[in-house]
Design an enzyme around this catalytic site. Structure first.
Site, PDB file in Angstrom:
ATOM      1  N   HIS A   1       0.833  -1.218   0.000  1.00  0.00           N
ATOM      2  CA  HIS A   1       0.000   0.000   0.000  1.00  0.00           C
ATOM      3  C   HIS A   1       0.866   1.266   0.000  1.00  0.00           C
ATOM      4  O   HIS A   1       0.491   2.276   0.593  1.00  0.00           O
ATOM      5  CB  HIS A   1      -0.986  -0.027   1.175  1.00  0.00           C
TER       6      HIS A   1
ATOM      7  N   HIS B   1      -2.059   4.437   9.836  1.00  0.00           N
ATOM      8  CA  HIS B   1      -0.711   4.933  10.144  1.00  0.00           C
ATOM      9  C   HIS B   1      -0.827   6.222  10.955  1.00  0.00           C
ATOM     10  O   HIS B   1      -0.434   7.294  10.493  1.00  0.00           O
ATOM     11  CB  HIS B   1       0.079   5.194   8.862  1.00  0.00           C
TER      12      HIS B   1
ATOM     13  N   HIS C   1      10.174  -3.996   3.925  1.00  0.00           N
ATOM     14  CA  HIS C   1      10.641  -2.608   3.985  1.00  0.00           C
ATOM     15  C   HIS C   1      10.852  -2.183   5.431  1.00  0.00           C
ATOM     16  O   HIS C   1      10.226  -2.701   6.353  1.00  0.00           O
ATOM     17  CB  HIS C   1       9.729  -1.614   3.261  1.00  0.00           C
TER      18      HIS C   1
ATOM     19  N   GLU D   1       4.003  -5.589   8.362  1.00  0.00           N
ATOM     20  CA  GLU D   1       2.638  -5.389   7.851  1.00  0.00           C
ATOM     21  C   GLU D   1       2.112  -6.642   7.141  1.00  0.00           C
ATOM     22  O   GLU D   1       0.896  -6.828   7.008  1.00  0.00           O
ATOM     23  CB  GLU D   1       2.600  -4.222   6.852  1.00  0.00           C
TER      24      GLU D   1
HETATM   25  C1  DHB Z   1       6.145   3.487   2.554  1.00  0.00           C
HETATM   26  C2  DHB Z   1       5.599   2.208   2.674  1.00  0.00           C
HETATM   27  C3  DHB Z   1       4.530   1.988   3.537  1.00  0.00           C
HETATM   28  O1  DHB Z   1       3.946   0.753   3.745  1.00  0.00           O
HETATM   29  C4  DHB Z   1       3.974   3.031   4.252  1.00  0.00           C
HETATM   30  O2  DHB Z   1       2.909   2.790   5.027  1.00  0.00           O
HETATM   31  C5  DHB Z   1       4.522   4.308   4.144  1.00  0.00           C
HETATM   32  C6  DHB Z   1       5.604   4.527   3.298  1.00  0.00           C
HETATM   33  C7  DHB Z   1       7.275   3.774   1.619  1.00  0.00           C
HETATM   34  O3  DHB Z   1       7.959   2.856   1.185  1.00  0.00           O
HETATM   35  O4  DHB Z   1       7.466   4.950   1.277  1.00  0.00           O
HETATM   36 FE    FE Z   2       2.412   0.914   5.554  1.00  0.00          FE
END
Ligand code: DHB
Ligand code: FE
Length: 279
Positions: A12, A59, A193, A240
């Site tokens: 997302h 978030h 990530h 996540e």
């Molecule tokens: C990013 C990825 C995410 O899942 C999020 O919630 C906010 C930022 C990103 O990679 O920029």
């Molecule tokens: Fe996220």
């Protein structure tokens, strides 16, 4: 009878929403990634779901660290896109399905999931970016939406095992409610990530590919891992991914993998997708 027709797991990443809103999906930088979403869009126009139950994390938009439910279900008639600091995204308001939501809540509490109930909930990129990835820029969304928010922000997070079990309880819940809707499950977030700290920028492609494979064939093995395993392998935000297990738990044991996609990186994230049809 209400029935779950399949499920989609997808990242997302906020920049994907900004790219769609800004009309830049055909640029050299983005075309390959967005082209890879077309099979998912085609499958959706074939199967025509009526309702999408979207498992996502907020978030710090609707909730904050002051008050943060582990699992929360929306029961509202509509949901507005949240203002995440630069105004709400220019997308239609989402229509809810209060009767199905309340029926699900009753069944979930009955089966031991003491979830929080939200009569008002602004939804952030965790939910709205997947809608835009799947349906583009419509005048109004072609599905009603039931948001289910999961805490993957403040420790302790729910266990992967508990997430899979919640998915299975959702399957029972939707069939216990009167109706004749075709329901799509969507699990959002991931893939690997980490947005902060010494490991910022972490991408673990072998782990992501293993996850994309096992989410259809062997979700129990993914649920047997701990939250710490997810954080170590996929990064603090890659955790996540446990939300995809809720999506998968709501499908039957046998699914057909319709499509999967994997692009590295999108912003700081390995952007992945899997499309599963319930058999
Ligand atoms: C990013 C990825 C995410 O899942 C999020 O919630 C906010 C930022 C990103 O990679 O920029
Ligand atoms: Fe996220």
């Amino acid at each position: 009878m209400n029935r779950i027709i399949g499920g989609i797991g997808t990242s997302h990443v906020p920049v994907l929403g900004a790219t769609i809103d800004g009309g830049r999906t055909e640029t050299d930088e983005w075309k390959a990634l967005f082209d890879d979403y077309v099979p998912a869009q085609s499958w959706l126009s074939e199967v025509q779901p009526d309702v999408a139950i979207v498992i996502y994390n907020d978030h710090a938009s609707a909730f904050s660290l002051d008050m943060l439910p582990t699992f929360a279900v929306g029961v509202a008639a509509e949901y507005k896109p949240a203002d995440e600091g630069w105004g709400p995204r220019p997308i239609p308001t989402l229509k809810g399905d209060p009767d199905l939501s309340w029926g699900m809540v009753e069944s979930l509490v009955e089966s031991g999931f003491d979830i929080t109930v939200c009569q008002q909930l602004d939804v952030d990129h965790g939910l709205t970016v997947p809608l835009s990835i799947l349906w583009g820029q419509p005048e109004s969304w072609p599905v009603k939406v039931i948001p289910i928010a999961v805490n993957v922000i403040q420790y302790p997070l729910p266990s992967p095992q508990r997430c899979l079990a919640l998915g299975r309880a959702i399957r029972n819940a939707v069939s216990s409610v009167q109706g004749d809707s075709k329901i799509l499950m969507v699990g959002t977030g991931g893939m690997s990530h980490q947005l902060q700290g010494a490991r910022a920028g972490l991408i673990n492609t072998p782990f992501d590919r293993m996850f994309l494979d096992k989410i259809s064939s062997d979700p129990d093995s993914l649920a047997a891992m701990s939250v710490s395993d997810y954080i170590r392998e996929a990064g603090s935000e890659g955790a996540e991914l446990i939300m995809w297990l809720i999506m998968r738990g709501a499908l039957g044991p046998n699914v057909e993998k319709v499509h999967s996609a994997y692009h590295v990186p999108a912003s700081n994230t390995a952007a992945g997708m899997v499309v599963l049809a319930d058999k």
